[in-house]
Motif scaffolding. Structure first.
Motif, PDB file in Angstrom:
ATOM      1  N   ILE A  53      -3.316  -3.231  -9.025  1.00 39.49           N
ATOM      2  CA  ILE A  53      -3.139  -4.164  -7.794  1.00 39.49           C
ATOM      3  C   ILE A  53      -1.924  -4.256  -7.629  1.00 39.49           C
ATOM      4  O   ILE A  53      -1.260  -4.392  -6.410  1.00 39.49           O
ATOM      5  CB  ILE A  53      -4.126  -5.290  -8.092  1.00 39.49           C
ATOM      6  N   PRO A  54      -0.906  -4.931  -8.604  1.00 40.97           N
ATOM      7  CA  PRO A  54       0.481  -5.273  -7.971  1.00 40.97           C
ATOM      8  C   PRO A  54       1.311  -3.963  -7.448  1.00 40.97           C
ATOM      9  O   PRO A  54       2.242  -4.315  -6.461  1.00 40.97           O
ATOM     10  CB  PRO A  54       1.313  -5.661  -9.335  1.00 40.97           C
ATOM     11  N   VAL A  55       1.067  -2.840  -7.971  1.00 37.21           N
ATOM     12  CA  VAL A  55       1.760  -1.647  -7.442  1.00 37.21           C
ATOM     13  C   VAL A  55       1.237  -1.355  -5.967  1.00 37.21           C
ATOM     14  O   VAL A  55       2.152  -1.099  -5.026  1.00 37.21           O
ATOM     15  CB  VAL A  55       1.116  -0.343  -8.256  1.00 37.21           C
ATOM     16  N   PHE A  56      -0.028  -1.433  -5.781  1.00 40.44           N
ATOM     17  CA  PHE A  56      -0.593  -1.292  -4.530  1.00 40.44           C
ATOM     18  C   PHE A  56       0.076  -2.392  -3.386  1.00 40.44           C
ATOM     19  O   PHE A  56       0.730  -1.968  -2.400  1.00 40.44           O
ATOM     20  CB  PHE A  56      -2.012  -1.389  -4.335  1.00 40.44           C
ATOM     21  N   ILE A  57       0.019  -3.571  -3.924  1.00 43.89           N
ATOM     22  CA  ILE A  57       0.698  -4.533  -2.927  1.00 43.89           C
ATOM     23  C   ILE A  57       1.987  -4.362  -2.835  1.00 43.89           C
ATOM     24  O   ILE A  57       2.493  -4.601  -1.648  1.00 43.89           O
ATOM     25  CB  ILE A  57       0.489  -6.095  -3.569  1.00 43.89           C
ATOM     26  N   ALA A  58       2.827  -4.108  -3.740  1.00 44.04           N
ATOM     27  CA  ALA A  58       4.339  -3.845  -3.681  1.00 44.04           C
ATOM     28  C   ALA A  58       4.716  -2.666  -2.665  1.00 44.04           C
ATOM     29  O   ALA A  58       5.344  -2.767  -1.679  1.00 44.04           O
ATOM     30  CB  ALA A  58       5.159  -3.646  -4.859  1.00 44.04           C
ATOM     31  N   PHE A  59       3.744  -1.707  -2.784  1.00 44.47           N
ATOM     32  CA  PHE A  59       4.128  -0.398  -1.946  1.00 44.47           C
ATOM     33  C   PHE A  59       3.836  -0.759  -0.466  1.00 44.47           C
ATOM     34  O   PHE A  59       4.244  -0.422   0.340  1.00 44.47           O
ATOM     35  CB  PHE A  59       3.175   0.519  -2.391  1.00 44.47           C
ATOM     36  N   LEU A  99      -0.273   9.934  -2.977  1.00 38.69           N
ATOM     37  CA  LEU A  99      -1.298   9.288  -2.252  1.00 38.69           C
ATOM     38  C   LEU A  99      -1.008   8.232  -1.303  1.00 38.69           C
ATOM     39  O   LEU A  99      -1.175   8.270  -0.098  1.00 38.69           O
ATOM     40  CB  LEU A  99      -2.606   8.982  -3.040  1.00 38.69           C
ATOM     41  N   PHE A 100      -0.301   7.299  -1.817  1.00 41.12           N
ATOM     42  CA  PHE A 100       0.101   6.088  -1.089  1.00 41.12           C
ATOM     43  C   PHE A 100       1.273   6.653  -0.052  1.00 41.12           C
ATOM     44  O   PHE A 100       1.048   6.206   1.263  1.00 41.12           O
ATOM     45  CB  PHE A 100       0.943   5.176  -2.074  1.00 41.12           C
ATOM     46  N   PHE A 101       2.023   7.388  -0.268  1.00 37.63           N
ATOM     47  CA  PHE A 101       3.035   7.997   0.824  1.00 37.63           C
ATOM     48  C   PHE A 101       2.351   8.632   1.797  1.00 37.63           C
ATOM     49  O   PHE A 101       2.811   8.415   3.028  1.00 37.63           O
ATOM     50  CB  PHE A 101       4.077   8.830   0.070  1.00 37.63           C
ATOM     51  N   SER A 102       1.174   9.102   1.718  1.00 38.41           N
ATOM     52  CA  SER A 102       0.515  10.001   2.538  1.00 38.41           C
ATOM     53  C   SER A 102      -0.451   9.176   3.395  1.00 38.41           C
ATOM     54  O   SER A 102      -0.509   9.716   4.581  1.00 38.41           O
ATOM     55  CB  SER A 102      -0.599  10.815   1.680  1.00 38.41           C
TER      56      SER A 102
END
Length: 396
Positions: A53-59, A99-102
């Motif tokens: 979750i913290p990784v997703f929010i920061a990104f 995946l996040f960058f995409s």
């Protein structure tokens, strides 16, 4: 995890805080550290935590590079706490980063349901890989634990995304309300005093014109009179801008030949461009038709083209591109002038804010209002010392 949206709300209220992103990043890293130090432990030595979750929010809610910093922090903590899982963590979050960058750009252009869907889908991929891992090591009986924990994780992530998005919406609405109050104040001011100002201005201008024709004036006196006349003309334009804001929008809607309007406006502004050593380049498709008020449409393009020319004090090229894309008419006005900083870009269109020495900010405010009345949309992108691109979209 609820520390994250709470701090996000507090930071958005601190308009003068210059280091919001770094403060938010530190809070996210603290939440990540707490989650990793106090995981949910079940039988057979299995552990679950909320580190995704913290990784997703920061990104997605700061910037991708901050997301990569959080991943680096996660790997460092893993190296200290569970060194045997470092390689697996690196592989997992390398794939997650790709995946996040995409989807990063689409995520920010989309509405809340898509954002919730994105967060949930990515977490379901993690749930799938964990399920496969448990099956492979023979811990099938622990899948219900994984299922319940994943449900809690999805609810938590969805709640955080929802709270952050609602806070963003609230901030935008507050800004719009402030601007509406300013516009209302300007409109009332314009309607009440514009006529009273114009009468003495006309008298003053008349006397100055008579004095200018006198033959006994010294060169300094002639210069002072010319400057006074220029400033009176500028004041006259400012009053006209005030009246444009105060004037109710015209209910008249007609078919506007957009291509012809752009050509006519470019021809009208060409002498002004030549004086500024600016070359106007046109690349306009024929037969573009939109709906609206033709006079307001002309005013819109005059304002934007004039701003583009004035952004190039040393000359340059002003390119106007217009084309049809699906059911939309798209107009791009690009200059290679001084450009704008991110802070200047954010403040554009606010009353009394202008990057020009003698500007009032009302011209762009009127422009944005006309675009809105014509059911259009706009996007401005700029880089300092490289130029600005003003993209306007109208329904055909």
């Amino acid at each position: 995890m609820m520390i994250i949206p709470l701090v996000n709300i507090i930071l958005h209220r601190q308009s003068r805080c210059q280091r919001k992103n770094w403060i938010f990043l530190i809070v996210i890293c603290i939440s990540l550290l707490l989650s990793m130090l106090f995981p949910v432990r079940i039988a057979d030595g299995l552990e679950f935590d909320f580190k995704y979750i913290p990784v997703f929010i920061a990104f997605f809610y700061i910037k991708p590079r901050y997301g990569l910093i959080v991943i680096g922090f996660l790997i460092s903590v893993t190296f200290i706490v569970e060194i045997d899982k470092v390689l697996l963590t690196i592989i997992n979050y390398f794939i997650i980063s790709i995946l996040f960058f995409s989807v990063y750009k689409r995520y920010h252009k989309s509405k809340l349901p898509f954002k919730l869907f994105t967060g949930i889908i990515f977490y379901l991929l993690i749930f799938g890989t964990r399920s496969i891992y448990l099956i492979q090591i023979g811990y099938i009986e622990d899948i219900p634990h994984l299922l319940s924990f994943s449900a809690i994780s999805i609810v938590t992530l969805s709640a955080i995304i929802y709270l952050i998005e609602m806070n963003k919406l609230h901030v935008i609405m507050m800004e719009q309300l402030k601007n509406a109050d300013k516009l209302n104040a300007i409109s009332q001011l314009a309607a009440s005093i514009a006529h009273e100002i114009r009468n003495p201005m006309t008298t003053i201008r008349g006397f100055l014109q008579l004095m200018k024709d006198e033959k006994n004036l010294t060169s300094n006196q002639g210069m002072f009179i010319s400057l006074s006349l220029e400033e009176l003309d500028r004041t006259h334009h400012i009053i006209n801008d005030f009246l444009s804001l105060a004037r109710p929008s015209s209910p008249l809607t007609e078919s506007i030949p957009l291509s012809k309007i752009i050509f006519d406006t470019a021809d009208f502004m060409r002498p002004y461009a030549v004086m500024s050593n600016v070359n106007i380049i046109l690349n306009v498709e024929d037969n573009l038709l939109i709906a609206g008020n033709i006079n307001e449409c002309k005013q819109l393009f005059i304002n934007v083209i004039k701003n583009g020319i004035e952004a190039m004090p040393n000359g340059g090229n002003l390119e106007i591109i217009a084309f049809q894309q699906s059911h939309l008419a798209i107009v791009e006005i690009n200059d290679d002038g001084i450009g704008l900083s991110p802070l200047q870009l954010k403040q554009l269109g606010q009353p009394y804010y202008s990057t020009k020495t003698k500007g009032t900010g009302l011209g762009l405010m009127i422009t944005f209002d006309i675009i809105k009345r014509m059911k259009g949309d706009y996007e401005i992108s700029s880089t300092e010392n490289e130029g600005t691109s003003f993209k306007i979209t109208f329904p055909m």
